[in-house]
Design an enzyme around this catalytic site. Structure first.
Site, PDB file in Angstrom:
ATOM      1  N   LYS A 198      -0.008   4.807   3.860  1.00  0.00           N
ATOM      2  CA  LYS A 198       0.752   3.848   3.060  1.00  0.00           C
ATOM      3  C   LYS A 198       1.139   2.651   3.932  1.00  0.00           C
ATOM      4  O   LYS A 198       1.327   2.821   5.123  1.00  0.00           O
ATOM      5  CB  LYS A 198       2.017   4.510   2.490  1.00  0.00           C
ATOM      6  CG  LYS A 198       1.782   5.805   1.722  1.00  0.00           C
ATOM      7  CD  LYS A 198       1.095   5.574   0.403  1.00  0.00           C
ATOM      8  CE  LYS A 198       0.960   6.895  -0.373  1.00  0.00           C
ATOM      9  NZ  LYS A 198       0.340   6.706  -1.689  1.00  0.00           N
ATOM     10  N   LYS A 203      -0.719   1.711   0.501  1.00  0.00           N
ATOM     11  CA  LYS A 203      -2.100   2.036   0.150  1.00  0.00           C
ATOM     12  C   LYS A 203      -2.999   0.808   0.168  1.00  0.00           C
ATOM     13  O   LYS A 203      -4.201   0.922   0.370  1.00  0.00           O
ATOM     14  CB  LYS A 203      -2.165   2.721  -1.212  1.00  0.00           C
ATOM     15  CG  LYS A 203      -1.641   1.892  -2.373  1.00  0.00           C
ATOM     16  CD  LYS A 203      -1.927   2.564  -3.720  1.00  0.00           C
ATOM     17  CE  LYS A 203      -1.098   3.795  -3.909  1.00  0.00           C
ATOM     18  NZ  LYS A 203      -1.322   4.393  -5.267  1.00  0.00           N
ATOM     19  N   LYS A 262      -5.854  10.160   4.962  1.00  0.00           N
ATOM     20  CA  LYS A 262      -6.602   9.925   3.729  1.00  0.00           C
ATOM     21  C   LYS A 262      -6.517   8.481   3.270  1.00  0.00           C
ATOM     22  O   LYS A 262      -5.452   7.867   3.314  1.00  0.00           O
ATOM     23  CB  LYS A 262      -6.047  10.842   2.626  1.00  0.00           C
ATOM     24  CG  LYS A 262      -6.556  10.568   1.225  1.00  0.00           C
ATOM     25  CD  LYS A 262      -5.861  11.448   0.215  1.00  0.00           C
ATOM     26  CE  LYS A 262      -6.222  11.052  -1.199  1.00  0.00           C
ATOM     27  NZ  LYS A 262      -5.700   9.706  -1.560  1.00  0.00           N
ATOM     28  N   HIS A 269     -10.585  12.785  -5.396  1.00  0.00           N
ATOM     29  CA  HIS A 269      -9.343  12.309  -6.002  1.00  0.00           C
ATOM     30  C   HIS A 269      -9.538  12.253  -7.511  1.00  0.00           C
ATOM     31  O   HIS A 269     -10.610  11.907  -7.998  1.00  0.00           O
ATOM     32  CB  HIS A 269      -8.962  10.933  -5.455  1.00  0.00           C
ATOM     33  CG  HIS A 269      -7.535  10.574  -5.734  1.00  0.00           C
ATOM     34  ND1 HIS A 269      -7.095  10.188  -6.977  1.00  0.00           N
ATOM     35  CD2 HIS A 269      -6.439  10.553  -4.926  1.00  0.00           C
ATOM     36  CE1 HIS A 269      -5.794   9.946  -6.925  1.00  0.00           C
ATOM     37  NE2 HIS A 269      -5.369  10.169  -5.699  1.00  0.00           N
TER      38      HIS A 269
END
EC number: 4.1.1.39
Length: 476
Positions: free
Chosen positions: A175, A177, A201, A294
Site C-alpha cells: 500500500k 496500491k 503482493k 485475485h
C-alpha cells in the site's frame, strides 16, 4: 407462459408456444453420475408457478427457446435437454424456490469453464418470467473434472517449493496500491520480506500504469526478493500481477517473471476472464511458476442473496480453470464472509472429497478425483489481534495476508512484518500445545508481546479496531 418443444421427431412438427414444464420439468428423472447438477435459487414473477419457472431455467440454459422450432426433429432432445428434476421452497421466503437442474455432459466442451458458464449462467439470468435468479452450487462430475488441468501445482508442491511446513503462510499487499514508483515499491517489498513475511503482493489493480510500468516493477521486486532471501535464509516471493489487456501481453509478463527466477505470478481471474486464466495456468505449470488468484469483481456477482452466483461456484470454477491461491474472505476482517459459508467453500478449494452439507451451503457431494487443491487467502482488514481466530478458522494450508496490518505499524514495514510473524508463531505453538485459540487467543497474543516489542506496538495501535458493526449480506 412460454415455449416448449416435442422431444421426438416421430410426433411431427406442430408450430406454436408451449409451457416449458411440459418437457423440461421431469420430477421422475434419476440423475446420472455424468450429469452436471445445478442448484438455482429462483424467484418467479407473480403468477408463474415454480414448476414452470424451474423448467424455464432448464430450457433456456440448455436446448430450449421461446417457441417450437422444426429443427427440434433433427436431433434427440431427450438426450441433450436440461431437466428440472426437483424443487423445494426456501424456508422463511415463500416467494423463492431451490430448483435443481441436471445437464447432460455432452452439452459442454471439455476443459472449458468459459463454455460451461456461457450455458449455465448465460441469457437465462435476464429471463423476464423470473424476478431474480441465483446459482447456488454446481456438482461437477468426475468425468468432466478430468478434462481440466486444475491448479498449476497445488498445496503440497507449493510447500515443497517454498520449504515451509506446519503453519499458515504470511503475506502483505503493498500500500498505497497505486501511486508508488517502482523503486519505492520494491523497497517496501524488501522491508516486509526481510521482517518475516513469506510473500508480498501486487494489488489487483496494479498492472502497468504511467507511474509504474510492469517491467520496472518486476525488476525491483525481484531484487527485493533476492536480497531478503540472502539475509533471512528463507525462500520469499512477490505476487507479480501479470493481468493485462490481451492474453499475449499477459503471457509476455509471465515469461519475463520466469526469466527473473521469481517463484510466483498473479492474475485477476474474473476481470481477466476464464479463457485467459486457464491459458496462464497452463503456462505456469509448464514453467514452474505458482499462480496467485485475485477475485476482483466477485461481489458484483455473488453478494446479493437472491440474484447472481454464489462464490462457492466461482471457487469451484477457479479450481478447474487453475490457480494455486485464491482470496476467500476472512470471516473476521473488513470484507463480507459468514463463517460457515466461508468454511464450506474453503473445503471445496482444498479437499479432494466434500460431502453434501446444507448447514455450510454445500448442496452436492463433490469428488475432485485427485485434482490439486487451492490455498485460500484471508485478506482484508486483518491485524495481529485477529491472528488466533485466523489460525483456528483457516488452519495451516492458508495464506494470511496483512496489508494495512503490516504497513500501518507505527515503527515501519519491517517491524510490522515481524509483529505478524511473532503473532503467528505464538498461535501455532499454542495450538500445537493443545490450547484453545478461540478462547485463549488474546492471552496468547499478550504473552507474546512480552518478548516482542514490535508485536506490543502493533497490539497497542490496533487494540480498538473491529469490523463487526455490519452483518453479512449472504447468510444461510
Amino acid at each position: 407462459m412460454s415455449p416448449q418443444t416435442e422431444t421426438k421427431a416421430s410426433v411431427g412438427f406442430k408450430a406454436g408456444v408451449k409451457d416449458y414444464k411440459l418437457t423440461y420439468y421431469t420430477p421422475e428423472y434419476e440423475t446420472k453420475d455424468t450429469d452436471i447438477l445445478a442448484a438455482f435459487r429462483v424467484t418467479p414473477q407473480l403468477g408463474v408457478p415454480p414448476e414452470e419457472a424451474g423448467a424455464a431455467v432448464a430450457a433456456e440454459s440448455s436446448t430450449g427457446t421461446w417457441t417450437t422450432v422444426w429443427t427440434d426433429g433433427l436431433t434427440s432432445l431427450d438426450r441433450y435437454k436440461g431437466r428440472c428434476y426437483h424443487i423445494e421452497p426456501v424456508p422463511g421466503d415463500p416467494d423463492q424456490y431451490i430448483c435443481y437442474v441436471a445437464y447432460p455432459l455432452d452439452l459442454f466442451e471439455e476443459g472449458s469453464v468459459t463454455n460451461m458458464f456461457t450455458s449455465i449462467v448465460g441469457n437465462v439470468f435476464g429471463f423476464k418470467a423470473l424476478r431474480a435468479l441465483r446459482l447456488e452450487d454446481l456438482r461437477i462430475p468426475p468425468a468432466y473434472v478430468k478434462t481440466f488441468q486444475g491448479p498449476p501445482h497445488g498445496i503440497q508442491v507449493e510447500r515443497d517449493k517454498l520449504n515451509k511446513y506446519g503453519r499458515p503462510l504470511l503475506g502483505c499487499t503493498i500500500k498505497p496500491k497505486l501511486g508508488l514508483s517502482a523503486k519505492n515499491y520494491g523497497r517496501a517489498c524488501y522491508e516486509c520480506l526481510r521482517g518475516g513475511l513469506d510473500f508480498t503482493k501486487d494489488d489487483e489493480n496494479v498492472n502497468s500504469q504511467p507511474f509504474m510500468r510492469w517491467r520496472d516493477r518486476f525488476v525491483f521486486c525481484a531484487e527485493a526478493i533476492y536480497k531478503a532471501q540472502a539475509e533471512t535464509g528463507e525462500i520469499k516471493g512477490h505476487y507479480l500481477n501479470a493481468t493485462a489487456g490481451t492474453c499475449e501481453e499477459m503471457i509476455k509478463r509471465a515469461v519475463f517473471a520466469k526469466e527473473l527466477g521469481v517463484p510466483i505470478v498473479m492474475h485477476d481471474y474474473l476481470t481477466g476472464g476464464f479463457t485467459a486464466n486457464t491459458t496462464l495456468s497452463h503456462y505456469c505449470r509448464d514453467n514452474g511458476l505458482l499462480l496467485h488468484i485475485h477475485r476482483a469483481m466477485h461481489a458484483v456477482i455473488d453478494r446479493q442473496k437472491n440474484h447472481g452466483m454464489h462464490f462457492r461456484v466461482l471457487a469451484k470454477a477457479l479450481r478447474m480453470s487453475g490457480g494455486d491461491h485464491i482470496h476467500s474472505g476472512t470471516v473476521v476482517g473488513k470484507l463480507e464472509g459468514e463463517r460457515e459459508i466461508t468454511l464450506g467453500f474453503v473445503d471445496l478449494l482444498r479437499d479432494d472429497f466434500i460431502e453434501k452439507d446444507r448447514s455450510r451451503g454445500i448442496f452436492f457431494t463433490q469428488d475432485w478425483v485427485s485434482m490439486p487443491g487451492v490455498i485460500p487467502v484471508a485478506s482484508g482488514g486483518i491485524h495481529v489481534w485477529h491472528m488466533p481466530a485466523l489460525t483456528e478458522i483457516f488452519g495451516d494450508d492458508s495464506v494470511l495476508q496483512f496489508g494495512g496490518g503490516t504497513l500501518g505499524h507505527p515503527w515501519g514495514n519491517a517491524p510490522g512484518a515481524a509483529a505478524n510473524r511473532v503473532a503467528l508463531e505464538a498461535c501455532v505453538q499454542a495450538r500445537n500445545e493443545g490450547r484453545d485459540l478461540a478462547r485463549e487467543g488474546n492471552e496468547i497474543i499478550k504473552a507474546a508481546c512480552k518478548w516482542s516489542a514490535e508485536l506490543a506496538a502493533a497490539c497497542e495501535i490496533w487494540k480498538e479496531i473491529k469490523f463487526d458493526t455490519f452483518k453479512a449480506m449472504d447468510t444461510l
